[in-house]
Scaffold this motif. Structure first.
Motif, PDB file in Angstrom:
ATOM      1  N   UNK A   1      17.831  39.886  42.927  1.00 15.28           N
ATOM      2  CA  UNK A   1      17.732  41.170  42.223  1.00 15.28           C
ATOM      3  C   UNK A   1      17.630  42.321  43.209  1.00 15.28           C
ATOM      4  N   UNK A   2      18.135  43.468  42.796  1.00 13.91           N
ATOM      5  CA  UNK A   2      17.996  44.672  43.626  1.00 13.91           C
ATOM      6  C   UNK A   2      16.549  45.119  43.628  1.00 13.91           C
ATOM      7  N   UNK A   3      16.103  45.656  44.745  1.00  4.77           N
ATOM      8  CA  UNK A   3      14.681  46.004  44.860  1.00  4.77           C
ATOM      9  C   UNK A   3      14.348  47.408  44.407  1.00  4.77           C
ATOM     10  N   UNK A   4      15.356  48.214  44.098  1.00  2.49           N
ATOM     11  CA  UNK A   4      15.072  49.588  43.696  1.00  2.49           C
ATOM     12  C   UNK A   4      15.374  49.772  42.222  1.00  2.49           C
TER      13      UNK A   4
ATOM     14  N   UNK B   1      21.203  44.542  40.582  1.00  2.67           N
ATOM     15  CA  UNK B   1      22.329  43.971  41.309  1.00  2.67           C
ATOM     16  C   UNK B   1      22.167  42.465  41.357  1.00  2.67           C
ATOM     17  N   UNK B   2      23.247  41.782  41.718  1.00  2.86           N
ATOM     18  CA  UNK B   2      23.174  40.320  41.791  1.00  2.86           C
ATOM     19  C   UNK B   2      24.333  39.819  42.651  1.00  2.86           C
ATOM     20  N   UNK B   3      24.187  38.619  43.175  1.00  3.84           N
ATOM     21  CA  UNK B   3      25.293  37.970  43.889  1.00  3.84           C
ATOM     22  C   UNK B   3      26.180  37.286  42.852  1.00  3.84           C
TER      23      UNK B   3
ATOM     24  N   UNK C   1      31.568  35.078  47.305  1.00  9.60           N
ATOM     25  CA  UNK C   1      30.707  35.862  46.407  1.00  9.60           C
ATOM     26  C   UNK C   1      30.773  37.331  46.834  1.00  9.60           C
ATOM     27  N   UNK C   2      30.415  38.206  45.901  1.00 11.10           N
ATOM     28  CA  UNK C   2      30.158  39.594  46.301  1.00 11.10           C
ATOM     29  C   UNK C   2      28.763  39.979  45.826  1.00 11.10           C
ATOM     30  N   UNK C   3      28.197  41.003  46.438  1.00  7.92           N
ATOM     31  CA  UNK C   3      26.999  41.616  45.853  1.00  7.92           C
ATOM     32  C   UNK C   3      27.480  42.806  45.044  1.00  7.92           C
ATOM     33  N   UNK C   4      27.066  42.828  43.794  1.00  6.33           N
ATOM     34  CA  UNK C   4      27.503  43.876  42.871  1.00  6.33           C
ATOM     35  C   UNK C   4      26.290  44.672  42.440  1.00  6.33           C
TER      36      UNK C   4
ATOM     37  N   UNK D   1      23.949  38.897  30.893  1.00 11.16           N
ATOM     38  CA  UNK D   1      25.213  38.787  30.148  1.00 11.16           C
ATOM     39  C   UNK D   1      26.254  39.706  30.771  1.00 11.16           C
ATOM     40  N   UNK D   2      25.768  40.877  31.211  1.00  8.33           N
ATOM     41  CA  UNK D   2      26.690  41.819  31.867  1.00  8.33           C
ATOM     42  C   UNK D   2      27.218  41.209  33.170  1.00  8.33           C
ATOM     43  N   UNK D   3      26.297  40.624  33.948  1.00  6.68           N
ATOM     44  CA  UNK D   3      26.751  39.976  35.196  1.00  6.68           C
ATOM     45  C   UNK D   3      27.751  38.861  34.895  1.00  6.68           C
ATOM     46  N   UNK D   4      27.522  38.148  33.794  1.00  5.18           N
ATOM     47  CA  UNK D   4      28.437  37.053  33.427  1.00  5.18           C
ATOM     48  C   UNK D   4      29.835  37.624  33.122  1.00  5.18           C
ATOM     49  N   UNK D   5      29.851  38.743  32.416  1.00  2.91           N
ATOM     50  CA  UNK D   5      31.143  39.374  32.104  1.00  2.91           C
ATOM     51  C   UNK D   5      31.850  39.787  33.396  1.00  2.91           C
ATOM     52  N   UNK D   6      31.051  40.313  34.338  1.00  2.00           N
ATOM     53  CA  UNK D   6      31.657  40.726  35.611  1.00  2.00           C
ATOM     54  C   UNK D   6      32.194  39.495  36.352  1.00  2.00           C
ATOM     55  N   UNK D   7      31.446  38.402  36.289  1.00  2.00           N
ATOM     56  CA  UNK D   7      31.925  37.168  36.949  1.00  2.00           C
ATOM     57  C   UNK D   7      33.233  36.677  36.323  1.00  2.00           C
ATOM     58  N   UNK D   8      33.347  36.800  35.003  1.00  2.00           N
ATOM     59  CA  UNK D   8      34.606  36.399  34.357  1.00  2.00           C
ATOM     60  C   UNK D   8      35.750  37.240  34.906  1.00  2.00           C
ATOM     61  N   UNK D   9      35.451  38.525  35.107  1.00  2.00           N
ATOM     62  CA  UNK D   9      36.481  39.442  35.643  1.00  2.00           C
ATOM     63  C   UNK D   9      36.834  39.072  37.103  1.00  2.00           C
ATOM     64  N   UNK D  10      35.812  38.558  37.819  1.00  2.00           N
ATOM     65  CA  UNK D  10      36.023  38.216  39.226  1.00  2.00           C
ATOM     66  C   UNK D  10      36.741  36.878  39.434  1.00  2.00           C
TER      67      UNK D  10
END
Ligand code: CAO
Length: 416
Positions: A245-248, A252-254, A267-270, A307-316
């Motif tokens: 997780x982002x600290x601020x 964010x997530x890997x 992987x990317x950090x998003x 769920x949002x990160x999952x959607x981004x992963x599908x896009x990736x």
């Protein structure tokens, strides 16, 4: 080229990583750093994790560039005499021996100050003076555990985890370098030297300050909204491990990219920066999320952030990490590919900037090392290879007035 620290003479009584990282940095910027090592063996890292038989290990060569090496047994009377001479004519002595070792050698702060009142004595220890653990010897991971990094790093269902970054060692060395330069500027005003000390625990803690922030927020609120545990999981009374997780204020997530099944670094950090939400939706082809009340604010997004990160992963899924970043950068989204050390070693930008550089070594040939991460408009440090054990003993002793016969006698007596 004249360098800012030219003329500053440093007795480098350091070993392993924390101290050598500090003195190497000062050497890059022009200080004359004389590494004092035990005859016969030298810094233990010369032989640790060797990749070529009988040749200084990379652990040593990557932490001791731009230095001179003097072998000296400072427990022998002649060795003590030489060290006293060096102290009288140097500006700084840096050490990271175990607690009390310098005193036991006969070179307490009081004694050094008596020999040279202008001398700055800089030390790294595991814990600060007066700390209830002040007697402990400490290595990197011990410091990471003592400074709050390990308890807050890793995943919530796993044990405390140490970072690959040298938070305890090189980070402490960088803090010490700042202390030394401050003391040198102070000396210009007062004419007096002083003692500078950094503990590895404190240097780690200084980098973990946001976790101390989180402990206080947790004490007051009972939850931490930016952690993966919120809002569905449980919080105890201590800051939990937050995975990636982002600290601020930016979640964010890997995230997995094309090929992650076979490549451990695909992987990317998003980062979902609040005001970048609109471009993120556009980049992902989800324009309907821009005004959807379930998504339009950071608070609304938090309950279904995964769920949002999952959607981004599908896009990736059909994009390599490089392709993904090339698309996302056009939308001003803070992100980066997860780079392996192999990729970093070959990175043309890091080579061009001098952050990674190849240097020659008398016995191992060319090797790769880090260069200065600090960039100046008027100074580009030239990184040179590390010295062989005792390579400069004769030269340093000649500078102190010793003749060839004296040097021969000292060598035969095991002093150098
Ligand atoms: N001539 C004669 N004696 C020498 C010498 C020299 N040139 N250089 C070192 N020595 C002696 C010391 O005087 C000490 O002797 P005594 O213990 O008898 O007084 C002895 O060598 C051992 O020194 P040490 O305690 O520093 O070494 P160690 O290998 O036992 O411990 C370390 C290593 C790193 C744990 C310890 O130095 C330490 O805690 N340092 C402070 C924290 C630190 O910097 N740790 C980070 C290291 S990077 O991971």
């Amino acid at each position: 080229m004249s360098l800012p620290l030219n003329g500053i003479k440093i007795i480098d009584f350091t070993h392993v990583q924390a101290g050598p990282a500090c003195t190497q940095l000062l050497a890059w910027f022009g200080a004359d750093v004389i590494k004092v090592e035990r005859p016969g063996s030298g810094d233990v890292t010369r032989t640790q994790l060797r990749d070529i038989p009988d040749v200084d290990a990379l652990y040593f060569t990557m932490l001791n560039s731009n230095k001179r090496s003097l072998t000296l047994d400072t427990k022998k009377p002649d060795g003590k005499k030489i060290l006293e001479q060096l102290i009288r004519e140097s500006d700084v002595l840096v050490e990271n021996f175990g607690p009390g070792a310098l005193d036991r050698m006969g070179f307490s702060w009081e004694r050094i100050n008596e020999l040279n009142p202008k001398m700055i004595v800089a030390s790294v220890k595991g814990f600060s003076d007066g700390h209830h653990y002040e007697d402990l010897k400490v290595y990197e991971n011990v410091a990471q555990c003592a400074g709050g990094a390990a308890s807050t790093t890793g995943f919530w269902d796993g044990p405390p985890t140490v970072s690959a970054a040298a938070l305890g060692d090189s980070n402490t060395g960088m803090h010490l370098a700042i202390g030394i330069l401050t003391a040198l500027i102070g000396r210009d005003k007062t004419g007096k030297g002083q003692k500078v000390a950094v503990s590895m625990q404190d240097a780690v803690l200084n980098l973990c300050r946001v976790k101390l922030r989180d402990q206080q927020r947790l004490d007051r609120l009972g939850f931490l909204e930016e952690y993966p545990q919120y809002p569905h999981g449980e919080f105890s009374d201590v800051v939990p491990r937050g995975g990636n997780a982002g600290g601020g204020g930016q979640p964010g997530w890997v995230l997995k990219c094309k090929g992650w099944e076979n490549d451990p670094n695909a992987y990317i950090y998003f980062t979902i920066q609040g005001h970048a939400w609109e471009p993120i939706c556009k980049a992902l082809g989800k324009p309907e999320w821009i005004s959807d009340p379930n998504y339009s604010t950071a608070k609304a997004r938090q309950p279904h952030i995964f769920d949002i990160f999952k959607t981004i992963e599908d896009w990736l899924a059909d994009k390599t990490k490089y392709e993904a970043v090339d698309i996302l950068r056009k939308f001003d989204i803070p992100c980066s590919p997860v780079l392996s050390m192999k990729e970093i070693a070959a990175d043309p930008s890091l080579r061009a900037s001098g952050s990674i550089t190849e240097v020659p070594h008398k016995e191992r040939g060319t090797y790769l090392t880090v260069g200065s991460p600090i960039k100046f408009s008027d100074l580009k440090p030239e990184i040179t290879g590390s010295p062989l054990l005792g390579e400069h003993s004769d030269e340093v002793l000649a500078g102190l007035g010793y003749g060839t016969d004296d040097i021969k006698r000292l060598r035969e007596g095991g002093v150098i």
